[in-house]
Design an enzyme around this catalytic site. Structure first.
Site, PDB file in Angstrom:
ATOM      1  N   LYS A  39      58.789  32.441  -7.833  1.00 55.25           N
ATOM      2  CA  LYS A  39      60.098  31.650  -7.924  1.00 55.25           C
ATOM      3  C   LYS A  39      60.849  31.912  -6.700  1.00 55.25           C
ATOM      4  O   LYS A  39      61.465  30.954  -6.049  1.00 55.25           O
ATOM      5  CB  LYS A  39      60.904  32.263  -9.048  1.00 55.25           C
ATOM      6  CG  LYS A  39      60.494  32.177 -10.287  1.00 55.25           C
ATOM      7  CD  LYS A  39      60.734  30.747 -10.925  1.00 55.25           C
ATOM      8  CE  LYS A  39      59.959  30.530 -12.236  1.00 55.25           C
ATOM      9  NZ  LYS A  39      60.116  31.827 -13.368  1.00 55.25           N
ATOM     10  N   LYS A  73      48.735  26.580 -14.961  1.00 54.04           N
ATOM     11  CA  LYS A  73      48.984  26.316 -16.180  1.00 54.04           C
ATOM     12  C   LYS A  73      49.814  25.381 -16.481  1.00 54.04           C
ATOM     13  O   LYS A  73      50.688  24.825 -15.526  1.00 54.04           O
ATOM     14  CB  LYS A  73      49.499  27.516 -16.794  1.00 54.04           C
ATOM     15  CG  LYS A  73      50.963  27.647 -16.238  1.00 54.04           C
ATOM     16  CD  LYS A  73      51.899  28.760 -17.054  1.00 54.04           C
ATOM     17  CE  LYS A  73      53.203  28.901 -16.910  1.00 54.04           C
ATOM     18  NZ  LYS A  73      54.186  29.249 -17.885  1.00 54.04           N
ATOM     19  N   LYS A 115      56.523  23.508 -18.197  1.00 52.77           N
ATOM     20  CA  LYS A 115      57.697  22.493 -18.306  1.00 52.77           C
ATOM     21  C   LYS A 115      58.332  22.007 -17.013  1.00 52.77           C
ATOM     22  O   LYS A 115      58.660  21.108 -16.853  1.00 52.77           O
ATOM     23  CB  LYS A 115      58.880  23.397 -18.977  1.00 52.77           C
ATOM     24  CG  LYS A 115      58.643  23.694 -20.393  1.00 52.77           C
ATOM     25  CD  LYS A 115      60.107  23.918 -21.088  1.00 52.77           C
ATOM     26  CE  LYS A 115      59.898  24.867 -22.335  1.00 52.77           C
ATOM     27  NZ  LYS A 115      60.137  26.203 -22.072  1.00 52.77           N
TER      28      LYS A 115
END
Ligand code: ADP
Ligand code: TRP
Length: 335
Positions: free
Chosen positions: A112, A195, A198
């Site tokens: 992140k 993966k 969203k």
């Protein structure tokens, strides 16, 4: 005593196949057998989406999806993370014994920090501490999550054990990532990378309420091998991803057929994707109908959240009373 189950999903978008096979499918089985808490991690969503346009709407959507897909508010406890102030209190306390070095080493933090360099906030750094508080507040032991959450669970065990040791109590169990199958699931995306998520983008993700047309289009456009099929029998990452997706929805004989075609070097990816799209549509159709129906009849969603919050707070209060007493704080009234 029966083990406690806890898990949450962030309200950062519509639920997708990864959420379903990684986490939700296990929620459905576990609610039948255990005292289970399934919440919506709305505080956590602020670590990446600090000013969500319509947080209330996003949260209602996840509640609707939880219910549409089969969670029963009588069998389990469905609530919002932000309806449980006890979680925030436990988070604060656990933070006192969470160290900068170990938090900085967490893969999701590093990732992140790379993807949002202008917003490396303290909430992002302490994300695993809040997640530990989510679980430990109910003294959860089984945590149905996808493979990507393994490291966070390890941190939850560290923080729980550290508290037990420091205050010489046997309060928190060791929460373990849990999947009904033997191994934790990772559902790949459609664009050949990691993966499905969203935040990975439209082309990568199949939502549980995807329309038949978009579903087909996305799968037909999925990345497979470019050019000639390989003859060495080894699958590229993108091809392996397609086979992994087939593993979720196709019958074993269909998978064997395409495996054989691949091994013989004569596979036609257009055929494979067409079959995958068909089987995926069969799987998604009833889920899409249920989600659409529940969203249109959503009068009860607020009631469900309020009912869940009340049940969850009972359990949370018990833990916080012990925690406060253990450390030496005065008890407070929580009504
Ligand atoms: P996302 O990663 O799409 O933002 P969340 O982080 O809210 O979704 O994940 C909610 C749950 O779904 C977690 O238990 C997570 O492990 C699981 N999950 C999300 N994506 C996948 C995936 N591609 N494969 C397996 N499990 C997944
Ligand atoms: N970190 C989880 C995810 O991104 C969501 C989450 C927050 C969670 N708190 C949790 C999952 C507690 C299980 C238990 O998917």
């Amino acid at each position: 005593m029966k083990e406690i189950v806890v898990s949450g999903i962030r309200p950062t978008g519509k639920l997708h196949l990864g959420n379903y096979f990684g986490a939700f499918k296990n929620f459905l089985t576990l609610q039948e057998q255990f005292d289970s808490y399934f919440f919506i991690a709305d505080y956590h969503s602020l670590t990446t989406h600090p000013t969500p346009g319509d947080l209330r709407g996003s949260v209602r959507r996840v509640i609707a999806e939880y219910i549409a897909l089969g969670l029963d508010p009588e069998k389990c406890t469905v609530y919002l993370q932000s309806d449980l102030p006890e979680t925030a209190e436990l988070y604060l306390i656990l933070n006192m014994n969470a160290y900068l070095g170990e938090l900085e080493r967490v893969t999701s933090f590093k990732e992140k920090a790379r993807t949002q360099p202008n917003n490396i906030n303290a909430g992002l750094l302490t994300y695993p501490v809040l997640m530990a508080a989510d679980i430990l507040i109910h003294r959860g032991a089984k945590v149905p999550v996808g493979k990507d959450q393994e490291q966070h669970l390890e941190m939850a065990r560290t923080f729980g054990n550290r508290f037990n040791r420091l205050y010489e109590v046997d309060l928190f169990p060791e929460p373990m990532a849990f999947s009904m199958g033997e191994s934790l699931v990772k559902v790949p995306g459609l664009t050949g990378g990691g993966k499905m998520s969203k935040s990975a983008g439209e082309a990568d993700t199949i939502y549980l309420d995807e329309s038949p047309e978009t579903l087909k289009k996305k799968i037909m456009k999925a990345v497979s091998d470019s050019g000639e099929a390989s003859t060495d029998g080894i699958k590229s990452q993108a091809v392996q991803n397609l086979f992994d997706l087939m593993g979720l929805v196709c019958k074993p004989d269909v998978i064997s057929f395409f495996n054989e075609e691949h091994a013989q070097g004569r596979i036609r990816y257009g055929d494979l994707k067409k079959q995958l799209a068909e089987d995926m549509e069969t799987f998604v159709a009833p889920l899409r109908d249920a989600i659409t129906y529940t969203l249109a009849n959503d009068k009860k969603l607020d009631e469900i959240a309020a009912y869940g919050a009340e049940k969850a707070r009972k359990s949370a209060k018990k833990t916080m009373d012990i925690v406060r007493d253990t450390i030496g704080f005065k008890q407070i009234s929580r009504d």
